[in-house]
Motif scaffolding. Structure first.
Motif, mmCIF file in Angstrom:
data_model
loop_
_atom_site.group_PDB
_atom_site.id
_atom_site.type_symbol
_atom_site.label_atom_id
_atom_site.label_comp_id
_atom_site.label_asym_id
_atom_site.label_seq_id
_atom_site.Cartn_x
_atom_site.Cartn_y
_atom_site.Cartn_z
ATOM 1 N N TYR A 181 103.464 28.564 50.328
ATOM 2 C CA TYR A 181 102.574 29.723 50.366
ATOM 3 C C TYR A 181 102.901 30.621 51.557
ATOM 4 O O TYR A 181 102.945 31.852 51.431
ATOM 5 C CB TYR A 181 101.121 29.252 50.437
ATOM 6 C CG TYR A 181 100.128 30.398 50.530
ATOM 7 C CD1 TYR A 181 99.873 31.208 49.434
ATOM 8 C CD2 TYR A 181 99.463 30.668 51.724
ATOM 9 C CE1 TYR A 181 98.981 32.263 49.514
ATOM 10 C CE2 TYR A 181 98.567 31.720 51.810
ATOM 11 C CZ TYR A 181 98.329 32.509 50.700
ATOM 12 O OH TYR A 181 97.443 33.558 50.792
ATOM 13 N N ALA A 182 103.157 30.007 52.732
ATOM 14 C CA ALA A 182 103.479 30.793 53.933
ATOM 15 C C ALA A 182 104.788 31.561 53.751
ATOM 16 O O ALA A 182 104.903 32.732 54.141
ATOM 17 C CB ALA A 182 103.574 29.867 55.147
ATOM 18 N N VAL A 214 86.442 34.465 56.464
ATOM 19 C CA VAL A 214 87.867 34.529 56.810
ATOM 20 C C VAL A 214 88.765 34.821 55.606
ATOM 21 O O VAL A 214 89.958 35.056 55.763
ATOM 22 C CB VAL A 214 88.334 33.224 57.489
ATOM 23 C CG1 VAL A 214 87.479 32.910 58.696
ATOM 24 C CG2 VAL A 214 88.322 32.051 56.504
ATOM 25 N N GLY A 215 88.199 34.764 54.411
ATOM 26 C CA GLY A 215 88.995 34.978 53.213
ATOM 27 C C GLY A 215 89.284 33.665 52.492
ATOM 28 O O GLY A 215 89.414 32.608 53.122
ATOM 29 N N SER A 242 91.986 32.636 50.792
ATOM 30 C CA SER A 242 93.316 32.054 50.999
ATOM 31 C C SER A 242 93.390 31.275 52.313
ATOM 32 O O SER A 242 93.915 30.157 52.360
ATOM 33 C CB SER A 242 94.383 33.150 50.983
ATOM 34 O OG SER A 242 94.415 33.792 49.732
ATOM 35 N N ARG A 243 92.873 31.849 53.375
ATOM 36 C CA ARG A 243 92.891 31.148 54.666
ATOM 37 C C ARG A 243 92.041 29.885 54.625
ATOM 38 O O ARG A 243 92.409 28.854 55.209
ATOM 39 C CB ARG A 243 92.396 32.079 55.770
ATOM 40 C CG ARG A 243 93.367 33.205 56.104
ATOM 41 C CD ARG A 243 92.841 34.081 57.217
ATOM 42 N NE ARG A 243 93.770 35.154 57.550
ATOM 43 C CZ ARG A 243 93.531 36.091 58.461
ATOM 44 N NH1 ARG A 243 92.378 36.089 59.125
ATOM 45 N NH2 ARG A 243 94.430 37.024 58.705
ATOM 46 N N ALA A 244 90.922 29.958 53.941
ATOM 47 C CA ALA A 244 90.076 28.773 53.815
ATOM 48 C C ALA A 244 90.800 27.666 53.064
ATOM 49 O O ALA A 244 90.719 26.483 53.428
ATOM 50 C CB ALA A 244 88.773 29.134 53.111
ATOM 51 N N ARG A 292 104.191 34.503 51.342
ATOM 52 C CA ARG A 292 103.421 35.566 52.029
ATOM 53 C C ARG A 292 104.314 36.384 52.949
ATOM 54 O O ARG A 292 104.218 37.600 53.021
ATOM 55 C CB ARG A 292 102.286 34.933 52.825
ATOM 56 C CG ARG A 292 101.154 34.372 52.005
ATOM 57 C CD ARG A 292 100.142 35.418 51.632
ATOM 58 N NE ARG A 292 99.426 35.924 52.790
ATOM 59 C CZ ARG A 292 98.394 36.736 52.725
ATOM 60 N NH1 ARG A 292 97.963 37.153 51.543
ATOM 61 N NH2 ARG A 292 97.787 37.151 53.813
ATOM 62 N N VAL A 297 101.373 24.389 51.545
ATOM 63 C CA VAL A 297 101.141 25.317 52.657
ATOM 64 C C VAL A 297 102.434 26.026 53.044
ATOM 65 O O VAL A 297 102.450 27.251 53.262
ATOM 66 C CB VAL A 297 100.558 24.569 53.877
ATOM 67 C CG1 VAL A 297 100.528 25.482 55.105
ATOM 68 C CG2 VAL A 297 99.155 24.066 53.566
ATOM 69 N N VAL A 348 94.100 27.182 52.903
ATOM 70 C CA VAL A 348 95.138 26.637 53.782
ATOM 71 C C VAL A 348 94.536 25.656 54.778
ATOM 72 O O VAL A 348 95.092 24.567 55.033
ATOM 73 C CB VAL A 348 95.876 27.778 54.515
ATOM 74 C CG1 VAL A 348 96.765 27.217 55.630
ATOM 75 C CG2 VAL A 348 96.724 28.586 53.536
ATOM 76 N N LEU A 349 93.392 25.996 55.342
ATOM 77 C CA LEU A 349 92.709 25.089 56.270
ATOM 78 C C LEU A 349 92.320 23.792 55.573
ATOM 79 O O LEU A 349 92.459 22.699 56.143
ATOM 80 C CB LEU A 349 91.468 25.780 56.836
ATOM 81 C CG LEU A 349 90.609 24.948 57.808
ATOM 82 C CD1 LEU A 349 91.429 24.543 59.020
ATOM 83 C CD2 LEU A 349 89.368 25.717 58.222
ATOM 84 N N THR A 376 95.438 35.190 44.484
ATOM 85 C CA THR A 376 94.366 34.276 44.868
ATOM 86 C C THR A 376 94.092 33.253 43.780
ATOM 87 O O THR A 376 93.917 32.059 44.052
ATOM 88 C CB THR A 376 93.078 35.055 45.186
ATOM 89 O OG1 THR A 376 93.334 35.962 46.261
ATOM 90 C CG2 THR A 376 91.960 34.111 45.590
#
Length: 394
Positions: free
Chosen positions: A386-387, A271-272, A274-276, A390, A383, A278-279, A209
């Motif tokens: 990172y994807a 939502v966490g 990491s997801r925030a 993951r 992005v 990415v958005l 993170t």
């Protein structure tokens, strides 16, 4: 939270809002002062951001290390730089040599690097369990301040130099409120040091993170550098906006994107982180493409979305709680963000002055607005990487 701690946070929020209003007013006036009153090139005017951020990048890191080692130093680093910034901005209104103005802007950045990472660290450590929300409020107040300052620029009946002198008042008010915060900052820094005792800084940095936070800090900084002095010139010359029209577009776009800075903290809690993040990157990427459009309405939407991304990233990438309760890591995040803001205006100014545009929309899209497309590509690249990482880990 104790009543005294809440009072300190409120003092910080007021100081941030006031100093940001002064910055929003002064930076807009200074960019146009260099471009139109002193007749500099777009590259020189846009490099105001670079001079500011390169000095801020250095002082942020140095100050973070000093304060981690000697928390009591925060009593000096919070109020004094703001008072000195007021003096520098006033002096900038008197100079007629562009190089002198750039050097003074660098000194402004140097002083800003002393105060703001420390203010962010103090805010998040005082808020503790609701640090994401507190940081969202912190940056929302800053965003409102900048928006107010930009709106005032269109209505104040003064020259660009006169507007710079008016902005001094906002910095002096901020310095007064930071005196209150300075009284409690050392205790907050010491509590953070106790919290991370036994954990090495390298272990914190290598966390997934934290690494993402630091990468996003740089990428968001690259985009943010294109939303400052370069944007002011870009909007005026590409879309033919007057002084009042420019101020209005910036102010309305600022208000439209205000919710992002305020809502990102609660969203990350839900939502966490990491997801925030990415958005945030995807929002900024879409904004960059739209801002390169020859249509003013599309460009306006692009400003809103890029503002949402850059402002939305700040509460997370500057949150000391997420960064291991370390003033040094908050400073490193600031430094990476500042480094992005150093690089992008120089690239943008060069591309702007060394490209010739055709009248067809498609050609224009890849012409004067190409720096914004470059920013979008960088966000999408992060992005994708990172994807992929993951997926490999899962």
């Amino acid at each position: 939270m104790k009543r005294r701690e809440l009072a300190v946070l409120l003092a910080v929020f007021v100081a941030v809002a006031s100093a940001s209003a002064g910055a929003g007013l002064a930076r807009l006036a200074l960019a146009r002062y260099l471009r139109y009153d002193l007749g500099t090139s777009v590259l020189v005017a846009s490099s105001l951001t670079s001079w500011f951020m390169v000095f801020r990048a250095v002082s942020s890191l140095v100050t973070g290390v000093i304060v981690d080692a000697w928390p009591s130093a925060s009593r000096l680093f919070l109020p004094l730089p703001l008072a000195l910034i007021a003096l520098i901005v006033y002096t900038e209104s008197l100079v007629t040599d562009p190089f002198t103005a750039l050097v003074l802007n660098g000194l402004w950045g140097l002083l800003g690097g002393m105060v703001w990472p420390l203010a962010q660290t103090t805010t998040s450590l005082l808020a503790r369990s609701w640090s994401n929300t507190a940081m969202s409020i912190y940056f929302a107040m800053g965003f409102l301040g900048v928006t107010l300052g930009q709106a005032l620029y269109g209505f104040l009946p003064f020259s660009n130099a006169g507007v710079l002198r008016v902005s001094v008042l906002f910095f002096l008010v901020a310095a007064g409120f930071m005196v209150v915060a300075a009284s409690y900052a050392p205790a907050a820094i010491r509590s953070g040091r106790e919290r991370r005792r036994g954990k090495k800084l390298r272990e914190t940095v290598m966390g997934e993170t934290v690494m993402l936070l630091l990468v996003v800090a740089f990428v968001a900084g690259f985009a943010s550098g294109l939303l400052r002095e370069f944007l002011y010139i870009y909007l005026g010359e590409v879309y033919g906006l007057s002084r009042r029209g420019l101020a209005s577009v910036l102010a309305v776009a600022g208000v439209a994107s205000f919710a992002a800075g305020l809502g990102i903290g609660p969203l990350a809690d839900r939502v966490g982180v990491s997801r925030a993040l990415v958005l945030i990157l995807l929002t900024g990427a879409v904004g960059g493409v739209l801002l390169a459009s020859p249509e003013l309405l599309a460009a306006f939407t692009g400003i809103v979305l890029m503002n949402m991304a850059t402002r939305g990233s700040l509460p997370l990438t500057r949150n000391a709680v997420l960064l291991g309760a370390s003033a040094s890591l908050v400073a490193l995040s600031n430094t990476l963000n500042n480094a992005g803001q150093v690089i992008s205006p120089i690239i943008a100014g060069y591309l702007y002055e060394h490209t010739a545009c055709e009248t067809t929309p498609l050609i224009h899209l890849y012409c004067k607005g190409s720096p914004y497309l470059l920013s979008s590509a960088l966000m999408i690249l992060v992005v994708i990487i990172y994807a992929v990482l993951r997926r490999k880990r899962s």
